[in-house]
Design an enzyme around this catalytic site. Sequence first.
Site, PDB file in Angstrom:
ATOM      1  N   ASP A  63       0.842  -1.197   0.000  1.00 26.49           N
ATOM      2  CA  ASP A  63       0.000   0.000   0.000  1.00 26.49           C
ATOM      3  C   ASP A  63       0.875   1.244   0.000  1.00 26.49           C
ATOM      4  OD1 ASP A  63      -2.630   1.441   0.512  1.00 26.49           O
ATOM      5  OD2 ASP A  63      -1.464   2.074   2.249  1.00 26.49           O
ATOM      6  N   TYR A  68       2.630   9.804   0.453  1.00 26.85           N
ATOM      7  CA  TYR A  68       3.621   9.122   1.291  1.00 26.85           C
ATOM      8  C   TYR A  68       5.042   9.521   0.900  1.00 26.85           C
ATOM      9  CZ  TYR A  68      -0.182   5.996   2.798  1.00 26.85           C
ATOM     10  OH  TYR A  68      -1.350   5.474   3.304  1.00 26.85           O
ATOM     11  N   HIS A 132      -8.104   9.025  -1.677  1.00 27.67           N
ATOM     12  CA  HIS A 132      -7.534   9.356  -0.375  1.00 27.67           C
ATOM     13  C   HIS A 132      -8.345  10.502   0.216  1.00 27.67           C
ATOM     14  CE1 HIS A 132      -3.246   8.995   1.549  1.00 27.67           C
ATOM     15  NE2 HIS A 132      -4.211   8.718   2.401  1.00 27.67           N
ATOM     16  N   SER A 165     -10.921   5.197   0.190  1.00 29.12           N
ATOM     17  CA  SER A 165     -10.353   5.147   1.530  1.00 29.12           C
ATOM     18  C   SER A 165     -10.921   6.325   2.296  1.00 29.12           C
ATOM     19  CB  SER A 165      -8.819   5.231   1.479  1.00 29.12           C
ATOM     20  OG  SER A 165      -8.275   5.214   2.789  1.00 29.12           O
TER      21      SER A 165
END
Length: 266
Positions: A63, A68, A132, A165
């Site tokens: 993931d 990130y 997201h 998500s």
Amino acid sequence: MSLHSLYRPLGNSGIMVSPLGLGTVKLGRNQGVKYPAAFRIPDDNEARALLDNARMLGINLLDTAPAYGNSEERLGKLLRGQREQWVIASKVGEEFEGGVSRFDFSAAHTRRSVERSLQKLHTDVIDVLLVHSDGNDLAILEQGEVCTTLAALKAEGKIHSFGFSGKTAEGNLLALQQGADCAMVTYNLAQQDEHRVLDYAALHGKGILVKKALASGHACLAEGQDPLTASFALVFGHIGVSAAIVGTINPAHLKQNAEAVAALLK
């Protein structure tokens, strides 16, 4: 004890995933993260060893996300020559720059973000692409552009499946009802309000990825109880769960997590 014989379907997507996935935020970002202790981002040799260990333990699900840090870019380099052995889940909507997150769910940004992720990951297709969310789940879904764009990218073959998500049960449930292949939900010993999303997924052939299964390292119970075993028992006690995503850069923790899940499911 490994997870190789325990792969399970991600809903009706046609994708088979290990019940434990490796979250890779710590490969690219150590600012603005909600872990109990500070950490150093591993170098390439350490990251490569971590991924090799994950593969030996039977983990095939990774993931990542544009938010990130440089996680996607690092994975693209580290996974050269072994791309077909991994299921990669990435995201769209959140950018993290200068220590601050910003969000964009427009059609144009969604397309640009996916194209950039494809380039960074050195792949022709992303297996799972998740929205997201910034927490305004219903507003994101009601404006319609991001999921419609992801459905188009799926039809074009650039992503294999897409999902949401979210931060709320209402948002994740609506996303599944609107045609998302899967949802990433928070489900752990302290937070179980998304149980109805798991119920819906089980009934309608949707995939469920669980985030924060260990409460981002904060999982705790009364004295004498093992939080790892109890956490995974809760998560995998529901038939709707496809996999739990747990982020770690500690090889010992990775092994403990994989062995705990394998012991529970065998």
